[in-house]
Write a protein that holds these residues in place. Structure first.
Motif, PDB file in Angstrom:
ATOM      1  N   VAL A 108     -15.121  16.061  -7.991  1.00  0.00           N
ATOM      2  CA  VAL A 108     -15.357  14.809  -8.178  1.00  0.00           C
ATOM      3  C   VAL A 108     -15.861  14.677  -9.774  1.00  0.00           C
ATOM      4  O   VAL A 108     -15.651  13.672 -10.367  1.00  0.00           O
ATOM      5  CB  VAL A 108     -16.618  14.502  -7.352  1.00  0.00           C
ATOM      6  CG1 VAL A 108     -17.437  13.075  -7.863  1.00  0.00           C
ATOM      7  CG2 VAL A 108     -16.092  14.160  -5.855  1.00  0.00           C
ATOM      8  N   PHE A 109     -16.431  15.345 -10.280  1.00  0.00           N
ATOM      9  CA  PHE A 109     -16.970  15.638 -11.552  1.00  0.00           C
ATOM     10  C   PHE A 109     -15.753  15.667 -12.659  1.00  0.00           C
ATOM     11  O   PHE A 109     -15.652  14.848 -13.461  1.00  0.00           O
ATOM     12  CB  PHE A 109     -18.027  16.587 -11.978  1.00  0.00           C
ATOM     13  CG  PHE A 109     -18.298  16.792 -13.178  1.00  0.00           C
ATOM     14  CD1 PHE A 109     -19.294  15.821 -13.796  1.00  0.00           C
ATOM     15  CD2 PHE A 109     -18.445  17.890 -14.415  1.00  0.00           C
ATOM     16  CE1 PHE A 109     -19.574  15.668 -14.895  1.00  0.00           C
ATOM     17  CE2 PHE A 109     -18.682  17.841 -15.577  1.00  0.00           C
ATOM     18  CZ  PHE A 109     -19.420  16.698 -15.836  1.00  0.00           C
ATOM     19  N   ASN A 110     -14.892  16.388 -12.114  1.00  0.00           N
ATOM     20  CA  ASN A 110     -13.444  16.621 -12.882  1.00  0.00           C
ATOM     21  C   ASN A 110     -12.877  15.338 -12.787  1.00  0.00           C
ATOM     22  O   ASN A 110     -12.148  14.865 -13.982  1.00  0.00           O
ATOM     23  CB  ASN A 110     -12.724  17.664 -12.553  1.00  0.00           C
ATOM     24  CG  ASN A 110     -11.852  18.489 -13.248  1.00  0.00           C
ATOM     25  OD1 ASN A 110     -12.131  18.216 -14.636  1.00  0.00           O
ATOM     26  ND2 ASN A 110     -10.972  19.366 -12.881  1.00  0.00           N
ATOM     27  N   TYR A 111     -12.709  14.437 -11.772  1.00  0.00           N
ATOM     28  CA  TYR A 111     -11.868  13.299 -11.709  1.00  0.00           C
ATOM     29  C   TYR A 111     -12.605  12.155 -12.430  1.00  0.00           C
ATOM     30  O   TYR A 111     -12.144  11.419 -13.146  1.00  0.00           O
ATOM     31  CB  TYR A 111     -12.066  12.809 -10.343  1.00  0.00           C
ATOM     32  CG  TYR A 111     -10.876  13.393  -9.631  1.00  0.00           C
ATOM     33  CD1 TYR A 111      -9.615  12.390  -9.819  1.00  0.00           C
ATOM     34  CD2 TYR A 111     -10.905  14.246  -8.856  1.00  0.00           C
ATOM     35  CE1 TYR A 111      -8.369  12.753  -9.135  1.00  0.00           C
ATOM     36  CE2 TYR A 111      -9.522  14.587  -7.988  1.00  0.00           C
ATOM     37  CZ  TYR A 111      -8.540  13.917  -8.099  1.00  0.00           C
ATOM     38  OH  TYR A 111      -7.394  14.159  -7.594  1.00  0.00           O
ATOM     39  N   CYS A 112     -13.975  12.333 -12.708  1.00  0.00           N
ATOM     40  CA  CYS A 112     -14.771  11.403 -13.714  1.00  0.00           C
ATOM     41  C   CYS A 112     -14.377  11.736 -14.909  1.00  0.00           C
ATOM     42  O   CYS A 112     -14.181  10.564 -15.712  1.00  0.00           O
ATOM     43  CB  CYS A 112     -16.142  11.581 -13.388  1.00  0.00           C
ATOM     44  SG  CYS A 112     -17.105  11.115 -11.734  1.00  0.00           S
ATOM     45  N   ILE A 113     -14.305  12.690 -15.430  1.00  0.00           N
ATOM     46  CA  ILE A 113     -13.917  13.094 -16.765  1.00  0.00           C
ATOM     47  C   ILE A 113     -12.461  12.527 -16.930  1.00  0.00           C
ATOM     48  O   ILE A 113     -12.001  12.003 -17.869  1.00  0.00           O
ATOM     49  CB  ILE A 113     -13.892  14.822 -17.174  1.00  0.00           C
ATOM     50  CG1 ILE A 113     -15.495  15.201 -17.002  1.00  0.00           C
ATOM     51  CG2 ILE A 113     -13.473  15.103 -18.426  1.00  0.00           C
ATOM     52  CD1 ILE A 113     -15.867  16.630 -17.243  1.00  0.00           C
ATOM     53  N   ALA A 114     -11.339  13.141 -16.198  1.00  0.00           N
ATOM     54  CA  ALA A 114     -10.059  12.815 -16.392  1.00  0.00           C
ATOM     55  C   ALA A 114      -9.800  11.263 -16.323  1.00  0.00           C
ATOM     56  O   ALA A 114      -9.270  10.718 -16.992  1.00  0.00           O
ATOM     57  CB  ALA A 114      -9.296  13.379 -15.219  1.00  0.00           C
ATOM     58  N   VAL A 115     -10.558  10.598 -15.300  1.00  0.00           N
ATOM     59  CA  VAL A 115     -10.052   9.199 -15.468  1.00  0.00           C
ATOM     60  C   VAL A 115     -10.846   8.261 -16.708  1.00  0.00           C
ATOM     61  O   VAL A 115     -10.112   7.607 -17.296  1.00  0.00           O
ATOM     62  CB  VAL A 115     -10.921   8.391 -14.152  1.00  0.00           C
ATOM     63  CG1 VAL A 115     -10.989   7.030 -14.123  1.00  0.00           C
ATOM     64  CG2 VAL A 115     -10.144   8.737 -12.832  1.00  0.00           C
ATOM     65  N   SER A 116     -11.919   8.867 -17.099  1.00  0.00           N
ATOM     66  CA  SER A 116     -12.752   8.471 -18.331  1.00  0.00           C
ATOM     67  C   SER A 116     -11.805   8.707 -19.490  1.00  0.00           C
ATOM     68  O   SER A 116     -11.493   7.700 -20.478  1.00  0.00           O
ATOM     69  CB  SER A 116     -14.036   8.967 -18.754  1.00  0.00           C
ATOM     70  OG  SER A 116     -14.927   8.789 -17.606  1.00  0.00           O
ATOM     71  N   LEU A 117     -11.288   9.816 -19.522  1.00  0.00           N
ATOM     72  CA  LEU A 117      -9.925  10.040 -20.699  1.00  0.00           C
ATOM     73  C   LEU A 117      -8.975   9.132 -20.547  1.00  0.00           C
ATOM     74  O   LEU A 117      -8.243   8.601 -21.703  1.00  0.00           O
ATOM     75  CB  LEU A 117      -9.453  11.487 -20.602  1.00  0.00           C
ATOM     76  CG  LEU A 117     -10.451  12.704 -21.266  1.00  0.00           C
ATOM     77  CD1 LEU A 117      -9.859  13.886 -20.604  1.00  0.00           C
ATOM     78  CD2 LEU A 117     -10.253  12.626 -22.650  1.00  0.00           C
ATOM     79  N   LEU A 118      -8.334   8.813 -19.387  1.00  0.00           N
ATOM     80  CA  LEU A 118      -7.267   7.958 -19.223  1.00  0.00           C
ATOM     81  C   LEU A 118      -7.678   6.642 -19.765  1.00  0.00           C
ATOM     82  O   LEU A 118      -6.858   6.068 -20.290  1.00  0.00           O
ATOM     83  CB  LEU A 118      -6.793   7.969 -17.802  1.00  0.00           C
ATOM     84  CG  LEU A 118      -5.379   7.301 -17.463  1.00  0.00           C
ATOM     85  CD1 LEU A 118      -4.199   7.885 -18.342  1.00  0.00           C
ATOM     86  CD2 LEU A 118      -5.090   7.798 -15.968  1.00  0.00           C
ATOM     87  N   ILE A 119      -8.855   6.074 -19.413  1.00  0.00           N
ATOM     88  CA  ILE A 119      -9.224   4.815 -19.454  1.00  0.00           C
ATOM     89  C   ILE A 119      -9.484   4.801 -21.034  1.00  0.00           C
ATOM     90  O   ILE A 119      -8.987   3.649 -21.835  1.00  0.00           O
ATOM     91  CB  ILE A 119     -10.494   4.128 -18.895  1.00  0.00           C
ATOM     92  CG1 ILE A 119     -10.124   4.161 -17.160  1.00  0.00           C
ATOM     93  CG2 ILE A 119     -11.097   3.124 -19.289  1.00  0.00           C
ATOM     94  CD1 ILE A 119     -11.182   3.990 -16.526  1.00  0.00           C
TER      95      ILE A 119
END
Length: 128
Positions: A108-119
């Protein structure tokens, strides 16, 4: 705006589906492991978008981003991509050790970082 997000996202999802389902018998654990590794694909997609956006900036003094801004953003993206990679490894190790709760929280933490990078990348490129 829709093609800017839809087409790269569809390629990313196709890669995920192809990697997981073609010529394999898939178990629930395989799907979970693939989902935990998916943020790494998202991070590298973001990184490649960032590189493409930087490449497309015209070399003019009145450009929106200075060289210092671009270098700073590049370093931030590089560090965050390394963090996403490390978290993917830790998530997989936790899963192998049957620490599913820990592995889920790391994912979940990793998805937060990855989605933030994409956005963030899409915002830099003007797609959002």
């Amino acid at each position: 705006m829709l093609p800017d997000i839809f087409f790269p996202s569809s390629v990313l999802l196709l890669k995920f589906v192809y990697k997981l389902f073609i010529e394999q018998e898939v178990k629930a654990l395989d799907v979970f492991r693939a989902l935990c590794a998916f943020p790494l694909d998202m991070a590298f997609l973001s990184f490649s978008f960032f590189a493409a956006f930087v490449y497309s900036i015209p070399p003019q003094p009145s450009a929106a981003f200075s060289q210092k801004d671009v270098l700073s953003a590049f370093l931030i993206f590089l560090v965050l991509t390394v963090i996403v990679t490390a978290l993917c490894r830790k998530t997989d190790k936790a899963m192998v050790a049957a620490h599913y709760w820990k592995s889920g929280m790391l994912a979940v933490f990793n998805y937060c970082i990855a989605v933030s990078l994409l956005i963030g990348t899409l915002a830099i490129g003007g797609a959002l």
